[in-house]
Write a protein that holds these residues in place. Structure first.
Motif, PDB file in Angstrom:
ATOM      1  N   GLU A 211      -2.431  -2.546   8.087  1.00 28.47           N
ATOM      2  CA  GLU A 211      -2.818  -1.503   7.154  1.00 28.47           C
ATOM      3  C   GLU A 211      -1.609  -0.921   6.466  1.00 28.47           C
ATOM      4  O   GLU A 211      -0.594  -0.647   7.085  1.00 28.47           O
ATOM      5  CB  GLU A 211      -3.498  -0.369   7.912  1.00 28.47           C
ATOM      6  N   ALA A 212      -1.780  -0.745   5.170  1.00 25.82           N
ATOM      7  CA  ALA A 212      -0.694  -0.116   4.442  1.00 25.82           C
ATOM      8  C   ALA A 212      -0.949   1.371   4.364  1.00 25.82           C
ATOM      9  O   ALA A 212      -2.101   1.803   4.374  1.00 25.82           O
ATOM     10  CB  ALA A 212      -0.629  -0.700   3.048  1.00 25.82           C
ATOM     11  N   TRP A 213       0.086   2.100   4.255  1.00 33.92           N
ATOM     12  CA  TRP A 213      -0.057   3.548   4.124  1.00 33.92           C
ATOM     13  C   TRP A 213       0.760   4.052   2.952  1.00 33.92           C
ATOM     14  O   TRP A 213       1.875   3.615   2.715  1.00 33.92           O
ATOM     15  CB  TRP A 213       0.388   4.255   5.401  1.00 33.92           C
ATOM     16  N   ILE A 214       0.172   4.955   2.257  1.00 38.00           N
ATOM     17  CA  ILE A 214       0.943   5.674   1.254  1.00 38.00           C
ATOM     18  C   ILE A 214       1.364   6.948   1.952  1.00 38.00           C
ATOM     19  O   ILE A 214       0.548   7.822   2.206  1.00 38.00           O
ATOM     20  CB  ILE A 214       0.093   5.950   0.024  1.00 38.00           C
TER      21      ILE A 214
ATOM     22  N   GLY B 273      -5.822  -5.445  -3.729  1.00 38.61           N
ATOM     23  CA  GLY B 273      -7.072  -5.397  -2.967  1.00 38.61           C
ATOM     24  C   GLY B 273      -6.869  -5.081  -1.507  1.00 38.61           C
ATOM     25  O   GLY B 273      -7.752  -5.318  -0.681  1.00 38.61           O
ATOM     26  N   GLN B 274      -5.737  -4.580  -1.170  1.00 33.81           N
ATOM     27  CA  GLN B 274      -5.407  -4.302   0.221  1.00 33.81           C
ATOM     28  C   GLN B 274      -6.121  -3.040   0.708  1.00 33.81           C
ATOM     29  O   GLN B 274      -6.493  -2.189  -0.093  1.00 33.81           O
ATOM     30  CB  GLN B 274      -3.901  -4.054   0.297  1.00 33.81           C
ATOM     31  N   VAL B 275      -6.255  -2.962   1.996  1.00 33.42           N
ATOM     32  CA  VAL B 275      -6.783  -1.732   2.579  1.00 33.42           C
ATOM     33  C   VAL B 275      -5.600  -0.809   2.836  1.00 33.42           C
ATOM     34  O   VAL B 275      -4.601  -1.237   3.378  1.00 33.42           O
ATOM     35  CB  VAL B 275      -7.525  -2.032   3.892  1.00 33.42           C
TER      36      VAL B 275
ATOM     37  N   SER C 199      -8.900   2.493   3.261  1.00 31.11           N
ATOM     38  CA  SER C 199     -10.072   1.909   2.599  1.00 31.11           C
ATOM     39  C   SER C 199      -9.522   1.120   1.409  1.00 31.11           C
ATOM     40  O   SER C 199      -8.322   1.164   1.120  1.00 31.11           O
ATOM     41  CB  SER C 199     -10.999   3.016   2.133  1.00 31.11           C
ATOM     42  N   ASN C 200     -10.369   0.385   0.740  1.00 33.71           N
ATOM     43  CA  ASN C 200      -9.877  -0.263  -0.478  1.00 33.71           C
ATOM     44  C   ASN C 200     -10.864  -0.140  -1.629  1.00 33.71           C
ATOM     45  O   ASN C 200     -10.915  -0.947  -2.532  1.00 33.71           O
ATOM     46  CB  ASN C 200      -9.524  -1.732  -0.222  1.00 33.71           C
TER      47      ASN C 200
ATOM     48  N   LYS D  92      -9.334   8.928  -5.332  1.00 34.28           N
ATOM     49  CA  LYS D  92      -9.118  10.111  -4.504  1.00 34.28           C
ATOM     50  C   LYS D  92      -7.625  10.312  -4.251  1.00 34.28           C
ATOM     51  O   LYS D  92      -7.100  11.419  -4.327  1.00 34.28           O
ATOM     52  CB  LYS D  92      -9.832   9.915  -3.151  1.00 34.28           C
ATOM     53  N   ILE D  93      -6.962   9.217  -3.972  1.00 27.66           N
ATOM     54  CA  ILE D  93      -5.528   9.300  -3.691  1.00 27.66           C
ATOM     55  C   ILE D  93      -4.768   9.759  -4.934  1.00 27.66           C
ATOM     56  O   ILE D  93      -3.925  10.655  -4.877  1.00 27.66           O
ATOM     57  CB  ILE D  93      -4.999   7.930  -3.210  1.00 27.66           C
ATOM     58  N   LEU D  94      -5.111   9.137  -6.071  1.00 26.82           N
ATOM     59  CA  LEU D  94      -4.403   9.503  -7.291  1.00 26.82           C
ATOM     60  C   LEU D  94      -4.649  10.970  -7.640  1.00 26.82           C
ATOM     61  O   LEU D  94      -3.756  11.675  -8.102  1.00 26.82           O
ATOM     62  CB  LEU D  94      -4.838   8.608  -8.456  1.00 26.82           C
TER      63      LEU D  94
END
Lengths: 314, 313, 660
Positions: A252-255, A283-285, A298-299, A306-308
């Motif tokens: 999982e990637a995280w910002i 397309g990553q989660v 989520s992806n 929501k993140i932006l």
């Protein structure tokens, strides 16, 4: 000083008159009408014609002069009805990134049977959009608007006007919307390696295994945990295989706000925005950890927005 | 013989119909509106689609309806391996005469209960729906007329259930109404719990098929005033301009609405339509037609409610 | 804020077509007037423009444009007009407009062009106010307006029909306000002198008569004036419209005797003798000051130059249509005594020439004992000799009177008049030639007499002591039908006598055509009277006479009302009339009922039908159950049941509404 006061007064009055909901019906309350430059010329020509008529005592020139005046009066009505009855509906517009041109969407509806020609529409200081409403009862336009900062941007004053059919009078309306448009931060491309790796990597692998799904086998490599070896197979004389588990968590990637501790504030936001774009496109989660907000991975598109949004409002 | 078609619904005809409704209501407790709508559908010569979770009484309703009408009734339980011939019938070789003989399928009846229609494969579904629309069956080049009256009550489970083939959207239009029974009311449920017999009691036939045909022809005499048509047109225009609907009600849908409303009106013993008739049947007529555009049945139901509330009477 | 027109502005095709069409259309009447300037420029500009449009050539260079400007001005200079004149100004305007056509590149140019069109229209109206010209220019205005609409259209694909339709609609709606302005705008006196249109090259009666000058006039069908009489006129053969008096003969040409004729300004109150004839004459623009009253002019409303030879002149040349009111009386005797100076003037002849005629005159004088018998002898000569009336006489070069009287004996009025006067003078009787018009055509619809150039005529007056001037028309001795039938028919009669005449049957449709011609002439008359001639006097008559408005308040109110009316006409034609069929009564009552109940706290939701509303309302207002029940049931009957069930439901509704 007095000028300033008058200016303020006018502005207040205009504010009252122009304050607009997202759904506006153009009626005589909102429409203003004045002669255009062409119209002023036209009136001057009539004065000239009147002088000719008087000096030559020529009734036909009189008639022509009054006819042109009358045409001018008709033009006032025709131009007014070219805008009257139009309904402007502010539609949901996608948020742009700061620095991009935002396109604010409007649906413009007309009464059935009415025809509206050559309507100009623009935000204050922005380039204009020209359209007609002839057959279909609805027309959608996207008005350009320049953006520079992230966050909520209040819509500038909107001018809608028309001089159709004769160009002699201008009928216009100015609309001031209460709605704001969210501007996403400017994305900055960033080097993946800059990212501080996720803190969770430090935790033991064994803990994670329990709640993971078995995924398959792969050839055993030196250094893998012995607990993963498929011993039953080894016992049957098969080659050494290690069990593989689908471990969404570790991939999982995280910002992560804290991943970029040394960047200045705005730059950090921009870089994280760039990262979100990268993840979304691939397309990553991915999840998001920002001061005060944590969003589970989520992806979906909604997640991305929501993140932006969170980044824009930070 | 001169047929004694009553010009206006006679009190007896209404009472006969209402007796039938009452009778069915005793079997299916607390569902009077749905039952009435089902009768409307019957009167309007339309087919009925009942959609609900298993065990809500779909089959019970169909059964009770058939019994109280005293008409020929067949029931087909649809399964995924069913073939069109299983419903329509097939040609069988008669060895004695060494010719093919047509063996009619269960569709040759007055009332066909097509249970769980969405379990059948699309081919079979399509065969049934086509027969419903044309009131005839063509097999190997030969055409066989279906019986009259012919009426299909199809039941289906919600589409989300596993192993179903959703009915093609274009075919949904073949059903005049779509009903959903829903859970019974508290009172009705208590009565249900109190009762001992789980088996359905046998109902007496209240109406004959000839009577039914007579009633059906009466619907044409129900008066629709200009004001009422104005209202219907306003309603239709609203379905077509609604912002959440990609397209509004088709003219066929509008005709269906009028027929259903006439039947409802007839059932109420009136000979003129009032807006309330339209409103009573609107949901069941609209929902499966509008749901093509709307996202789900529930959303469509909400939209219909909105439409009715916003169209001035 | 306005965006500048793009540099590479491509004039839209339809707009371009519109403008060119408008320009060509508007230029055509001018092209007749200024053919030298307009025709070549128009052709050059349009062809060039077309080539630009087809992208065959670019826009003309500065040098070329300069050359065209020079050419244009040179051509204007070559025109036979004075340098400071209306003609020159208009010619320059037209040249400028045409060159602008070549220069059109930007939206701005198009807009300027569309405005210039109106000046081209005005220019035409200054020269020609006839109905035909007005109608032509009305079409021109429509085209100009349509081109303006086309300019403002975004959707260029709408073709040429849509702008034309819209422009027509706008113009039609503009008529009321225009009419109002036209009728009510005060007609002011000119602020300053302006150059008027110069004399046209058309012919008319003048104060000289050279051989053939009247013959030329007779070929023309142009209108000279119309006269309206109080009483209906049927026979115009005795109408001699007296114009210039010619009394000086140089052997070739007859002139007016300006040096001996004094004139006075007369006018003011009519001093009318018995049996005077009052009539109005509406002169077409003749660009001379001659007036043509009937014999013998008595007085007029206006102050006019009245000469001692009884000829009448306006105070300024008649450069546009003007109306005069005259009173004439044919009983008045002129100059019972003649001063010697004048007598010798009216006896003067060239020293030499026409010996035969002089000799013949001498014979006549000797044969008669007094002037009366001399005249009758002379008349008898014209009647007995085989004189022929023809519009194509042989050319009499020298000694014209001799040749005519004794050799050719063929001619028309001018020959007869001049030889008659010659004979009289040679015989010692003072005589003079009167030119003017004779007869005229009565319009059967409007009753006026239209006098055209073809009615031009010349006759004679001789002076007898004690009787004064007496009119003698020698032409009538020779060709009485000329006087009776008018010139054209008269000529045919001649052909009959000389054997050339072919019986001319009235061809099919001739009557209709004649009727149309009369109608057209009548329209022209009404046009010139009502529209072109509408002046402050008429305006005053309209306001105070027809509308009976006297006080300023009344006038102001009427004016406001009229303008509001005009606005309403435009408004409703755009919005559409308010719904003709409002709600039927039972619907109105139902609405009233809903409002009443609302006050009592029962709100009717929009989508609730009457029956459900009844249930809802009775629940909340159980004590009004009966009224509600009866009222709403009656409403339902009226609204939804067949008509035969209505009966007295409306009454019921009214009754029960009161009890709510």
């Amino acid at each position: 000083m007095i000028k300033k006061v008058i200016h303020q007064q006018v502005d207040q009055w205009m504010d009252k008159r122009l304050a607009s909901e997202s759904d506006i019906l153009l009626t005589q309350q909102r429409l203003f009408i004045l002669p255009s430059m062409q119209g002023v010329f036209f009136l001057l020509i009539q004065i000239l014609l009147l002088l000719i008529a008087i000096n030559y005592q020529n009734n036909l020139v009189y008639a022509l002069c009054f006819f042109l005046f009358s045409l001018f009066i008709s033009a006032i009505f025709f131009t007014f009805f070219n805008l009257n009855g139009l309904r402007l509906v502010l539609e949901e517009s996608s948020s742009p990134f700061a620095g991009q041109t935002a396109f604010v969407r409007f649906a413009i509806e007309k009464q059935p049977k009415a025809q509206h020609h050559h309507i100009l529409c623009h935000f204050k200081g922005e380039s204009q959009v020209v359209f007609d409403l002839l057959e279909s009862n609805q027309h959608r336009i996207a008005l350009p608007m320049t953006t520079d900062k992230r966050g909520w941007l209040s819509l500038p004053e909107l001018t809608i006007k028309s001089t159709f059919p004769l160009g002699l009078v201008t009928c216009w309306s100015r609309l001031r919307f209460k709605q704001n448009l969210l501007i996403y931060p400017t994305p900055l491309d960033m080097d993946q390696r800059q990212l501080k790796t996720s803190g969770r990597d430090d935790e033991g692998e064994g803990q994670q295994m329990g709640d993971e799904h078995f995924k398959g086998f792969k050839a055993f490599e030196e250094g893998e945990a012995l607990s993963r070896i498929y011993w039953k197979g080894v016992a049957k004389g098969q080659p050494m295989l290690s069990k593989e588990y689908s471990d969404g968590q570790s991939k999982e990637a995280w910002i992560d706000w804290d991943a970029l501790p040394y960047e200045p504030f705005e730059r950090r936001i921009s870089q994280l925005t760039g990262l979100a774009n990268y993840y979304h496109q691939s397309g990553q989660v991915y999840g998001c950890r920002l001061p005060g907000i944590t969003l589970p991975p989520s992806n979906t598109d909604a997640h991305y927005h929501k993140i932006l949004t969170a980044l824009a409002l930070l | 013989m001169i047929s004694m078609k009553p010009k206006v619904p006679q009190p007896d005809s209404t009472s006969v119909l209402n007796d039938a409704v009452d009778q069915v209501s005793q079997v299916l407790l607390g569902k009077e509106t749905s039952i009435k709508l089902a009768f409307c559908c019957l009167l309007a010569k339309g087919h009925l689609l009942i959609e609900d979770m298993p065990g809500m009484g779909k089959t019970t309703l169909a059964h009770a309806l058939a019994q109280s009408l005293g008409i020929k009734f067949n029931r087909v339980q649809f399964t995924s391996d069913m073939l069109p011939a299983d419903i329509l019938g097939t040609n069988i070789f008669d060895q004695a005469k060494s010719t093919f003989r047509f063996h009619p399928g269960p569709i040759f009846t007055h009332l066909l209960l097509a249970d769980e229609i969405n379990r059948a494969n699309p081919k079979t579904q399509s065969a049934l729906l086509e027969a419903m629309a044309e009131k005839q069956v063509s097999i190997e080049g030969k055409t066989w007329q279906l019986m009259s009256p012919f009426f299909v009550i199809a039941t289906q489970n919600p589409l989300s259930q596993i192993g179903t083939f959703p009915l093609p959207e274009s075919q949904l239009d073949r059903f005049l109404m779509r009903l959903s029974l829903g859970y019974p009311s508290d009172l009705a449920e208590r009565q249900l719990l109190q009762s001992l017999h789980t088996n359905q009691p046998d109902l007496a036939a209240v109406i004959s098929d000839e009577q039914l045909l007579g009633y059906q022809s009466c619907l044409a005499d129900v008066h629709a005033s200009e004001s009422l048509l104005d209202y219907v047109q306003a309603l239709l225009a609203n379905t077509r301009n609604h912002k959440d609907l990609a397209y509004g009600l088709s003219p066929r849908g509008a005709q269906a609405l009028m027929m259903a409303a006439r039947a409802w009106c007839f059932l109420a013993g009136r000979d003129y339509l009032i807006p309330e008739d339209i409103q009573a049947v609107a949901a069941s007529v609209f929902v499966h037609r509008l749901s093509l555009a709307a996202e789900s049945i529930e959303a469509a139901e909400q939209i219909v409610e909105q439409l009715l509330a916003s169209t001035p009477v | 804020m306005m965006r500048r027109a793009a540099h590479h502005y491509q004039i839209p095709r339809t707009t371009f077509l519109w403008l060119v069409a408008v320009l060509v259309f508007l230029m055509l009447p001018h092209a007749v007037r200024f053919s030298l300037v307009i025709v070549p420029l128009l052709v050059i500009c349009i062809v060039w423009r077309w080539l630009i449009f087809k992208q065959k050539v670019g826009h003309p260079s500065f040098l070329l444009r300069a050359a065209l400007v020079v050419f244009g001005f040179a051509a204007v200079y070559l025109l036979p007009f004075e340098w400071v004149s209306l003609e020159t100004a208009v010619a320059i305007l037209l040249v400028g407009t045409l060159l602008k056509l070549l220069e059109m590149r930007h939206m701005r140019d198009l807009l300027v062009m569309s405005k210039l069109c109106y000046f081209v229209i005005v220019a035409q109206l200054l020269f020609d106010q006839s109905m035909l010209s007005a109608v032509y220019m009305l079409i021109g205005i429509a085209l100009a307006t349509a081109s303006l609409v086309s300019l403002n259209l975004r959707q260029k694909g709408l073709g040429v029909v849509y702008p034309a339709k819209l422009a027509s609609k706008m113009m039609l709606l503009s008529v009321p306000i225009m009419a109002l302005g036209f009728l009510l705008f005060p007609r002011l006196e000119p602020f300053w002198r302006v150059p008027l249109p110069e004399k046209k090259s058309t012919t008319g009666i003048s104060d000289t008569m050279t051989p053939g000058s009247i013959g030329e006039l007779i070929q023309s069908n142009a209108l000279v004036f119309r006269a309206t009489f109080k009483d209906k006129v049927t026979d115009t053969s005795e109408f001699y419209w007296r114009g210039p008096v010619l009394s000086y003969f140089d052997g070739q040409t007859w002139h007016g005797g300006d040096d001996v004729i004094s004139s006075v300004l007369t006018g003011g109150k009519i001093d009318s003798p018995v049996n005077s004839l009052a009539y109005d004459v509406i002169m077409e623009a003749s660009y001379t000051d001659w007036l043509f009253p009937l014999e013998t002019y008595v007085s007029s409303h206006e102050r006019l130059h009245f000469a001692s030879d009884y000829s009448l002149k306006a105070r300024s040349p008649i450069n546009k249509k003007r109306r005069f009111s005259f009173v004439s009386n044919d009983q008045v005797l002129l100059d019972l005594s003649l001063p010697d100076k004048l007598k010798s003037h009216y006896l003067e002849l060239p020293k030499r020439g026409n010996p035969k005629a002089r000799e013949f005159a001498e014979q006549l004088r000797r044969a008669s004992n007094d002037e009366a018998s001399l005249i009758s002898h002379a008349n008898a000569f014209f009647q007995s000799e085989p004189f022929v009336y023809t519009l194509k006489p042989p050319v009499y070069s020298t000694d014209r009177v001799d040749r005519f009287l004794f050799d050719g004996q063929a001619g028309f009025c001018e020959h007869y008049a001049s030889s008659y006067v010659f004979l009289m003078r040679a015989a010692g009787v003072p005589a003079r030639i009167i030119t003017g018009y004779q007869g005229g055509e009565v319009n059967p619809y409007e009753g006026y007499v239209a006098v055209r150039q073809k009615d031009a005529h010349a006759w004679v007056e001789v002076w007898l002591s004690g009787k004064g001037w007496i009119r003698i028309d020698p032409t009538s001795f020779v060709a009485p039908h000329r006087v009776r039938l008018g010139i054209m028919e008269g000529e045919r009669y001649d052909q009959l006598q000389t054997g050339n005449w072919q019986p001319r049957e009235r061809w099919f449709g001739q009557e209709t055509l004649e009727a149309i011609a009369h109608r057209y002439d009548q329209l022209g008359y009404i046009w010139s009277n009502v529209v072109v001639g509408f002046d402050a006097k008429d305006q005053w008559a309209l306001i105070t006479g027809l509308l009976g408005l006297t006080t300023w308040l009344q006038k102001a109110l009427w004016l406001i009302a009229a303008f509001v009316g005009c606005f309403l006409v435009i408004y409703f034609s755009l919005v559409g009339l308010p719904r003709r069929n409002p709600l039927p009564l039972h619907e109105k009552l139902y609405v009233k009922c809903i409002k009443k109940l609302q006050k009592q706290g029962v709100e009717k939701p929009v989508g609730v039908g009457p029956r459900d509303f009844l249930i809802l309302a009775t629940e909340k207002l159980p004590d009004k159950k009966e009224a509600l029940d009866n009222f709403i049931q009656a409403y339902i009957r009226l609204t939804y049941q067949p008509e035969n069930t209505h009966a007295d439901s409306l009454q019921l509704m009214k009754q029960w509404l009161k009890r709510m």
